[in-house]
Design an enzyme around this catalytic site. Structure first.
Site, PDB file in Angstrom:
ATOM      1  CG  HIS A  15       3.634  37.457 -49.742  1.00  0.00           C
ATOM      2  ND1 HIS A  15       2.833  37.152 -48.657  1.00  0.00           N
ATOM      3  CD2 HIS A  15       3.971  38.757 -49.583  1.00  0.00           C
ATOM      4  CE1 HIS A  15       2.698  38.209 -47.897  1.00  0.00           C
ATOM      5  NE2 HIS A  15       3.375  39.197 -48.425  1.00  0.00           N
ATOM      6  CG  HIS A  66      -1.158  43.963 -43.819  1.00  0.00           C
ATOM      7  ND1 HIS A  66      -1.541  44.846 -44.809  1.00  0.00           N
ATOM      8  CD2 HIS A  66      -0.023  43.364 -44.281  1.00  0.00           C
ATOM      9  CE1 HIS A  66      -0.712  44.776 -45.828  1.00  0.00           C
ATOM     10  NE2 HIS A  66       0.234  43.889 -45.532  1.00  0.00           N
ATOM     11  CG  HIS A  84       5.424  42.354 -45.817  1.00  0.00           C
ATOM     12  ND1 HIS A  84       4.959  41.417 -46.714  1.00  0.00           N
ATOM     13  CD2 HIS A  84       6.780  42.297 -45.890  1.00  0.00           C
ATOM     14  CE1 HIS A  84       5.981  40.834 -47.322  1.00  0.00           C
ATOM     15  NE2 HIS A  84       7.099  41.340 -46.819  1.00  0.00           N
ATOM     16  CG  ASP A 138       0.819  40.471 -46.053  1.00  0.00           C
ATOM     17  OD1 ASP A 138       1.977  40.888 -45.860  1.00  0.00           O
ATOM     18  OD2 ASP A 138       0.216  40.593 -47.135  1.00  0.00           O
TER      19      ASP A 138
END
Length: 303
Positions: free
Chosen positions: A178, A257, A259, A182
């Site tokens: 990742h 959400h 990012h 987030d």
């Protein structure tokens, strides 16, 4: 006559006294996937050339409130760094090298369920995906004058739902780590710029949905994905903390959400330690850089 001679002698002694020497602030160790500031200070104007990971960046020193001159840059330790890296700093008439070692971070793993088209994109989506990649590469290649400042502003008030660096598994298929954080927020929440800068990109992308890239100078770029709406367009100049869009659930998501990504000379880093009050996530980012005072080397000889 004696008084004049005495004054001349005092003046000569002061002229022979060494000026304040340049000071280097460089850490010895940096966690994998972290950004870190480096600076050089001197009592005279200068331009420093920082060479890190094969790239050289020229930084002109600016005058500080204490009447010294400071050249500062933000650098990054890659998430997969294993061996020590060398930072070279060239000043007028000299060059110095500093060895910086990576500290291993134990990253977590995220298992997620998303729409199949975001794991195995259909053929008709490949044209847009390739276009998105070209736009991203072009934006991340930007190298402009420094506008970033630490600590960075928090883009939304919510906590972490998925931390930086963890390997992701979508629908049972492993993917790359990742490259952002987030942050929890309801759809429509105002999203704030982390630092002052210029908007490079405000586009609807395949994986990131509505996405904004902001250039903060020296290759420092923040990204904001899965937005529901834009409040800026490419070319706009923004202030730290200015609203640039509204959070949402566009692109590859499991729900609303933000990012939040932070790139330093093309390297993705964990932005959370750069906040004044870092958000925590078990197994994720390590402590704030503000808790770790960098080691300052011995001052070099004055010019």
């Amino acid at each position: 006559m004696k008084k004049t001679f005495f004054l001349l002698l005092i003046g000569l002694l002061f002229s022979l006294s060494p000026a304040l020497a340049a000071e280097f602030s460089v850490p010895d160790r940096v966690s994998q996937g972290h950004a870190f500031p480096v600076f050089v200070q001197d009592d005279v104007p200068f331009t420093a050339v920082f060479r890190w990971r094969g790239e050289s960046l020229n930084v002109r020193a600016v005058k500080t409130p204490k009447a010294r001159y400071k050249a500062e840059i933000l650098l990054a330790m890659p998430i997969d760094a294993v061996k020590a890296h060398v930072l070279s700093v060239r000043l007028p008439g000299e060059q110095q090298a500093f060895v910086i070692s990576p500290l291993k971070v134990k990253w977590h793993e995220s298992v997620l369920k998303v729409a199949p088209k975001y794991v195995q994109p259909p053929a008709e989506a490949m044209k847009q995906i390739e276009r998105d990649r070209r736009l991203s590469r072009k934006a991340l290649a930007s190298r402009t004058k420094k506008r970033w400042s630490l600590p960075i502003a928090r883009p939304v008030p919510g906590g972490i739902t998925s931390a930086f660096g963890g390997r992701r598994v979508f629908n049972g298929q492993p993917r790359a780590p990742h490259k952002g954080t987030d942050l929890r927020c309801a759809s429509g929440t105002p999203v704030k710029a982390a630092c002052a800068g210029t908007v490079l990109l405000a586009e609807n992308t395949y994986f990131g949905g509505k996405t904004v890239y902001v250039d903060h100078g020296q290759g420092v770029i923040s990204t904001y994905s899965h937005l529901s709406a834009f409040d800026v367009k490419a070319g706009d100049r923004v202030r730290k903390g200015q609203t640039i869009g509204r959070s949402g659930a566009t692109g590859r998501v499991t729900g609303p959400h933000l990012h939040f990504g932070f790139m330093v000379q093309g390297v993705a880093v964990d932005a959370m330690p750069l906040l004044s009050s870092p958000l925590l996530f078990t197994g994720g980012p390590s402590r704030s850089i503000f808790d770790q005072k960098p080691k300052t080397s011995k001052p070099r000889n004055a010019r």
